[in-house]
Scaffold this motif. Structure first.
Motif, short mmCIF file in Angstrom:
data_model
loop_
_atom_site.label_atom_id
_atom_site.label_comp_id
_atom_site.label_asym_id
_atom_site.label_seq_id
_atom_site.Cartn_x
_atom_site.Cartn_y
_atom_site.Cartn_z
N GLU A 39 5.63 -9.13 1.68
CA GLU A 39 6.49 -10.03 0.95
C GLU A 39 7.74 -10.37 1.89
OE1 GLU A 39 5.99 -11.46 -1.95
OE2 GLU A 39 4.47 -10.40 -2.83
N ASP A 66 4.71 3.83 1.97
CA ASP A 66 3.56 4.45 1.98
C ASP A 66 2.31 3.57 2.58
OD1 ASP A 66 1.37 5.83 0.89
OD2 ASP A 66 1.44 4.97 -1.39
N SER A 72 -1.78 8.42 -3.06
CA SER A 72 -1.21 8.37 -1.69
C SER A 72 0.32 8.52 -1.77
CB SER A 72 -1.68 7.06 -1.09
OG SER A 72 -0.87 5.92 -1.60
N VAL A 85 -4.92 -3.68 4.93
CA VAL A 85 -3.71 -4.47 5.31
C VAL A 85 -3.78 -5.36 6.45
CG1 VAL A 85 -1.22 -4.26 5.49
CG2 VAL A 85 -2.49 -2.86 3.76
N GLY A 100 5.11 -0.08 -0.79
CA GLY A 100 3.52 -0.05 -0.04
C GLY A 100 3.50 -0.89 1.05
N ASP A 101 2.39 -0.52 2.03
CA ASP A 101 2.84 -1.33 3.34
C ASP A 101 2.02 -2.70 3.12
OD1 ASP A 101 -0.16 -0.49 2.73
OD2 ASP A 101 -0.45 0.24 4.74
N GLY A 102 1.27 -3.01 2.11
CA GLY A 102 0.88 -4.26 1.63
C GLY A 102 2.05 -5.06 1.21
N GLU A 103 2.69 -4.40 0.52
CA GLU A 103 3.89 -4.96 -0.13
C GLU A 103 5.11 -5.51 0.94
OE1 GLU A 103 6.42 -2.05 -2.44
OE2 GLU A 103 7.93 -3.68 -3.09
N LYS A 163 6.66 -0.32 -5.25
CA LYS A 163 5.11 -0.24 -5.52
C LYS A 163 5.13 -0.01 -6.87
CE LYS A 163 2.23 2.85 -3.99
NZ LYS A 163 1.39 3.36 -3.18
N LEU A 220 -4.55 0.20 3.19
CA LEU A 220 -5.25 -0.68 2.20
C LEU A 220 -4.22 -1.43 1.08
CD1 LEU A 220 -8.22 1.82 1.55
CD2 LEU A 220 -8.28 -0.40 3.02
N GLN A 221 -4.73 -2.43 0.88
CA GLN A 221 -4.10 -3.14 -0.50
C GLN A 221 -5.16 -3.42 -1.40
OE1 GLN A 221 -2.56 -6.53 2.35
NE2 GLN A 221 -2.27 -7.41 0.77
N SER A 256 6.66 -6.44 -9.69
CA SER A 256 6.75 -7.55 -8.91
C SER A 256 7.01 -7.07 -7.49
CB SER A 256 7.55 -8.60 -9.56
OG SER A 256 7.33 -9.80 -8.76
N LEU A 257 5.94 -7.05 -6.66
CA LEU A 257 6.29 -6.57 -5.22
C LEU A 257 7.19 -7.18 -4.43
CD1 LEU A 257 2.37 -5.80 -4.29
CD2 LEU A 257 3.92 -4.21 -5.04
N GLY A 273 -3.52 4.26 -4.98
CA GLY A 273 -1.96 4.10 -4.50
C GLY A 273 -0.99 5.12 -5.22
N HIS A 320 2.95 -0.43 -9.35
CA HIS A 320 1.65 -0.10 -9.82
C HIS A 320 1.18 1.40 -9.71
CE1 HIS A 320 1.26 -1.25 -5.60
NE2 HIS A 320 0.22 -0.25 -5.80
N LYS A 369 -5.17 6.57 1.15
CA LYS A 369 -5.22 5.94 -0.37
C LYS A 369 -6.24 6.78 -1.10
CE LYS A 369 -4.95 1.39 -2.53
NZ LYS A 369 -4.60 -0.05 -2.53
C1 LIG Z 1 4.63 -10.09 -6.47
C2 LIG Z 1 3.27 -9.69 -6.42
N1 LIG Z 1 2.03 -10.11 -6.06
C3 LIG Z 1 1.02 -9.37 -6.28
C4 LIG Z 1 0.75 -8.35 -7.18
C5 LIG Z 1 -0.41 -7.57 -7.60
N2 LIG Z 1 -0.72 -6.56 -6.83
C6 LIG Z 1 -0.55 -5.26 -7.29
S1 LIG Z 1 -0.83 -4.16 -6.27
C7 LIG Z 1 -1.16 -5.17 -4.97
C8 LIG Z 1 -1.41 -4.68 -3.57
C9 LIG Z 1 -0.23 -3.68 -3.05
O1 LIG Z 1 -0.78 -3.05 -1.84
P1 LIG Z 1 0.22 -1.94 -1.11
O2 LIG Z 1 1.55 -2.23 -1.40
O3 LIG Z 1 -0.34 -1.55 0.13
O4 LIG Z 1 0.15 -0.72 -2.52
P2 LIG Z 1 -0.83 0.54 -2.21
O5 LIG Z 1 -2.08 0.40 -1.30
O6 LIG Z 1 0.06 1.62 -1.60
O7 LIG Z 1 -1.07 0.94 -3.71
C10 LIG Z 1 -0.97 -6.36 -5.49
C11 LIG Z 1 -1.29 -7.40 -4.60
C12 LIG Z 1 2.32 -7.83 -7.61
N3 LIG Z 1 2.17 -6.54 -8.40
N4 LIG Z 1 3.29 -8.39 -7.41
#
Ligand SMILES: Cc1ncc(C[n+]2csc(CCOP(=O)(O)OP(=O)(O)O)c2C)c(N)n1
Length: 274
Positions: free
Chosen positions: A153, A176, A36, A186, A147-150, A68, A180-181, A118-119, A33, A70, A240
């Motif tokens: 929420e 972004d 990407s 996703v 992020g798209d996985g984000e 995002k 994938l997450q 914290s997403l 991530g 991370h 990714k």
């Molecule tokens: C509230 C919360 N739940 C779970 C996580 C753990 N977590 C870190 S990254 C991630 C997946 C995120 O996917 P995406 O947003 O698509 O990010 P990318 O693929 O772009 O890295 C998760 C579940 C978190 N950081 N915050």
């Protein structure tokens, strides 16, 4: 303009090299991530945003929220390249006591405006900043990368609703969308498509782009700035792990760093031999 785009592309390549080296050194952090999102982060820091590395708290700066969180390495390599802190500091990523923690920390790192990780919360913070700036009659803009996985929420959609309600046209969200997450696709974990239709339905101006095409990224950022009366979502199709075939489109490299065997090949892919 062609030259500008070529410069930014070269900058993004160098930032990818820095991400790979940083994550190899730390042996902890998020590779896929970060790679990407880096083209968008690069366009923001080296083309679009007004900011001053010599004065990180400069009031005239545009604000950036890495929702995002991370993908902190993507932000850190850009901040180092800008001169917010020495590039050598990148080698301290995730060390105990280092100012470069695994997720952005506004108290520890010059140039970081908000703590994230914290997403789902970044767009709400970006909303507050955008609204506050408007109420103060300021021209500054706010950019948030999600992020798209984000988008799974729920708070993201409360924020989307509020931003449209307040006509926050000084706010731009960049999605972004790498498909994938942490756990895989996703669309299989919790389908968020169509991202563009959803933001449009919430009253946003929506621009779909290839998130690795520098020309499209900067054109979209210019369009977002020109659009009045609504916030803009730039929905960027990305890969990714982009740039290193070992990591591309592999959910397994979400939170896995390049190991000693992979490093030379990763750097070779990025046109770096040292
Ligand atoms: C509230 C919360 N739940 C779970 C996580 C753990 N977590 C870190 S990254 C991630 C997946 C995120 O996917 P995406 O947003 O698509 O990010 P990318 O693929 O772009 O890295 C998760 C579940 C978190 N950081 N915050």
């Amino acid at each position: 303009m062609k030259e500008k785009i070529a410069d930014l592309e070269e900058k993004a390549r160098r930032l990818r090299v820095a991400i790979v080296k940083t994550l190899h050194k730390s042996q902890s952090g998020h590779t896929g991530g970060s790679l990407s999102a880096i083209d968008m982060v690069c366009a923001l820091y080296f083309h679009k945003m007004r900011h001053n590395p010599a004065d990180p708290a400069w009031e005239g700066r545009d604000r950036f929220v890495l929702s995002k969180g991370h993908a902190a390495p993507a932000l850190y390599v850009a901040l180092a390249e800008c001169g917010y802190f020495p590039a050598e500091d990148l080698m301290m990523l995730r060390r105990l006591g280092s100012h470069l923690q695994g997720h952005p920390d506004s108290k520890g790192t010059p140039g970081v405006d908000v703590c994230t990780g914290s997403l789902g919360q970044g767009l709400s913070m970006a909303n507050g900043m955008a609204l506050g700036l408007k109420l103060d009659g300021k021209e500054n803009r706010v950019y948030a990368v999600l992020g798209d996985g984000e988008l799974q929420e729920g708070q993201v959609w409360e924020a989307a609703m509020a931003a449209a309600h307040y006509k926050s046209d000084n706010l731009c969200a960049l999605i972004d969308s790498n498909g994938l997450q942490i756990d895989g696709d996703v669309s299989k974990v919790m389908n968020v498509s169509s991202i563009s239709d959803k933001f449009r339905a919430f009253g946003w101006n929506v621009i779909d782009i290839d998130g690795h095409d520098m020309g499209q990224i900067i054109a979209a950022l210019d369009q977002a700035e020109a659009h009045k009366g609504a916030p803009t979502a730039i929905v960027a199709k990305t890969v990714k792990g982009k740039g290193v075939h070992l990591f591309e489109n592999k959910a397994s490299y979400h939170g896995v760093t390049p190991n000693d065997d992979e490093l030379p090949e990763a750097l070779r892919c990025l046109g770096c031999c040292d």
